[in-house]
Design an enzyme around this catalytic site. Structure first.
Site, PDB file in Angstrom:
ATOM      1  N   LYS A   1       0.825  -1.203   0.000  1.00  0.00           N
ATOM      2  CA  LYS A   1       0.000   0.000   0.000  1.00  0.00           C
ATOM      3  C   LYS A   1       0.871   1.269   0.000  1.00  0.00           C
ATOM      4  O   LYS A   1       2.090   1.190   0.204  1.00  0.00           O
ATOM      5  CB  LYS A   1      -0.915  -0.038   1.227  1.00  0.00           C
TER       6      LYS A   1
ATOM      7  N   TYR B   1     -12.623  -2.870  -2.984  1.00  0.00           N
ATOM      8  CA  TYR B   1     -13.159  -2.786  -1.617  1.00  0.00           C
ATOM      9  C   TYR B   1     -14.677  -2.575  -1.641  1.00  0.00           C
ATOM     10  O   TYR B   1     -15.209  -1.881  -0.772  1.00  0.00           O
ATOM     11  CB  TYR B   1     -12.467  -1.650  -0.860  1.00  0.00           C
TER      12      TYR B   1
ATOM     13  N   ASN C   1      -1.808   0.256   6.744  1.00  0.00           N
ATOM     14  CA  ASN C   1      -1.367  -1.004   7.359  1.00  0.00           C
ATOM     15  C   ASN C   1      -0.498  -1.839   6.404  1.00  0.00           C
ATOM     16  O   ASN C   1      -0.517  -3.056   6.429  1.00  0.00           O
ATOM     17  CB  ASN C   1      -2.558  -1.798   7.922  1.00  0.00           C
TER      18      ASN C   1
ATOM     19  N   HIS D   1      -1.985  -5.499   1.630  1.00  0.00           N
ATOM     20  CA  HIS D   1      -3.252  -6.228   1.461  1.00  0.00           C
ATOM     21  C   HIS D   1      -2.899  -7.605   0.916  1.00  0.00           C
ATOM     22  O   HIS D   1      -2.014  -7.723   0.071  1.00  0.00           O
ATOM     23  CB  HIS D   1      -4.174  -5.513   0.468  1.00  0.00           C
TER      24      HIS D   1
ATOM     25  N   GLU E   1      -8.869 -11.203  -7.570  1.00  0.00           N
ATOM     26  CA  GLU E   1      -7.958 -10.080  -7.340  1.00  0.00           C
ATOM     27  C   GLU E   1      -6.736 -10.145  -8.260  1.00  0.00           C
ATOM     28  O   GLU E   1      -6.253  -9.120  -8.730  1.00  0.00           O
ATOM     29  CB  GLU E   1      -7.550 -10.053  -5.857  1.00  0.00           C
TER      30      GLU E   1
HETATM   31  P1  CMP Z   1      -7.178  -4.685   4.009  1.00  0.00           P
HETATM   32  O1  CMP Z   1      -6.660  -5.976   4.514  1.00  0.00           O
HETATM   33  O2  CMP Z   1      -6.605  -4.143   2.733  1.00  0.00           O
HETATM   34  O3  CMP Z   1      -8.779  -4.777   3.846  1.00  0.00           O
HETATM   35  C1  CMP Z   1      -9.648  -3.681   4.021  1.00  0.00           C
HETATM   36  C2  CMP Z   1      -8.948  -2.448   4.506  1.00  0.00           C
HETATM   37  O4  CMP Z   1      -9.770  -1.440   5.064  1.00  0.00           O
HETATM   38  C3  CMP Z   1      -8.044  -2.855   5.640  1.00  0.00           C
HETATM   39  O5  CMP Z   1      -6.940  -3.593   5.131  1.00  0.00           O
HETATM   40  C4  CMP Z   1      -7.723  -1.505   6.274  1.00  0.00           C
HETATM   41  O6  CMP Z   1      -6.557  -0.907   5.750  1.00  0.00           O
HETATM   42  C5  CMP Z   1      -8.918  -0.628   5.882  1.00  0.00           C
HETATM   43  N1  CMP Z   1      -9.616  -0.112   7.069  1.00  0.00           N
HETATM   44  C6  CMP Z   1      -9.633   1.165   7.453  1.00  0.00           C
HETATM   45  N2  CMP Z   1     -10.362   1.311   8.566  1.00  0.00           N
HETATM   46  C7  CMP Z   1     -10.825   0.091   8.914  1.00  0.00           C
HETATM   47  C8  CMP Z   1     -11.641  -0.395   9.977  1.00  0.00           C
HETATM   48  N3  CMP Z   1     -12.123   0.402  10.915  1.00  0.00           N
HETATM   49  N4  CMP Z   1     -11.871  -1.739  10.009  1.00  0.00           N
HETATM   50  C9  CMP Z   1     -11.390  -2.567   9.041  1.00  0.00           C
HETATM   51  N5  CMP Z   1     -10.622  -2.135   8.000  1.00  0.00           N
HETATM   52  C10 CMP Z   1     -10.348  -0.818   7.944  1.00  0.00           C
END
Ligand code: CMP
Length: 147
Positions: free
Chosen positions: A9, A49, A112, A115, A126
């Protein structure tokens, strides 16, 4: 053998962590079969998403995921999907265990780092979203026979 889709990311690129994260995938024994930097737009985020579209944090995800290019990776190996999810750690880096990518490198649930596909069904969808068939390569590694 499975192939999974990984996205490094924007924060990974902005913090110069691309090499560190790829090194962890390679050290685990995964074979990188596709690798490309891409600038995402709102349309691909809305598709990727779509299950989060009604969440209050969705506008933030869109803004964050489009502010800097990402790196898309296809990684192949035994149980690659579950293996990469384990290496990745919990979605919220505050809960991710030390030793996992998010546990060691991230602090924010938005930023974070990574993904990774969660099921074989989603991995296929994906991978097709981020790679054309010809962007995924087949080749031999010296270590293949022990994988
Ligand atoms: P990812 O594993 O890419 O899947 C969905 C993404 O939504 C997650 O990582 C987070 O980076 C993002 N996200 C942001 N806020 C939240 C939240 N409150 N709960 C879950 N996912 C979140």
């Amino acid at each position: 053998m499975e192939t999974t889709l990984i996205l490094l990311k924007p924060d990974t690129i902005e913090r110069s962590l691309i090499g560190q994260v790829i090194a962890r995938l390679e050290a685990k024994g995964l074979k990188i079969t596709g690798l490309k930097m891409m600038q995402l737009d709102d349309a691909i985020i809305e598709e990727h998403y779509d299950f989060l579209m009604d969440k209050p944090f969705f506008p933030n995800i869109k803004k964050y995921m489009t502010r800097t290019p990402i790196v898309a990776i296809a990684a192949k190996g035994a149980n690659a999907i579950a293996t990469v999810r384990m290496l990745t750690g919990a979605t919220n880096p505050v809960e991710a265990l030390p030793g996992s990518i998010r546990g060691d490198l991230a602090l924010s649930i938005d930023a974070n780092i990574i993904h990774a596909s969660d099921t074989s069904e989603n991995a296929e969808i994906e991978l097709n979203r981020f790679f054309k068939g010809t962007d995924i390569f087949t080749y031999n590694k010296l270590t293949d026979e022990v994988l």
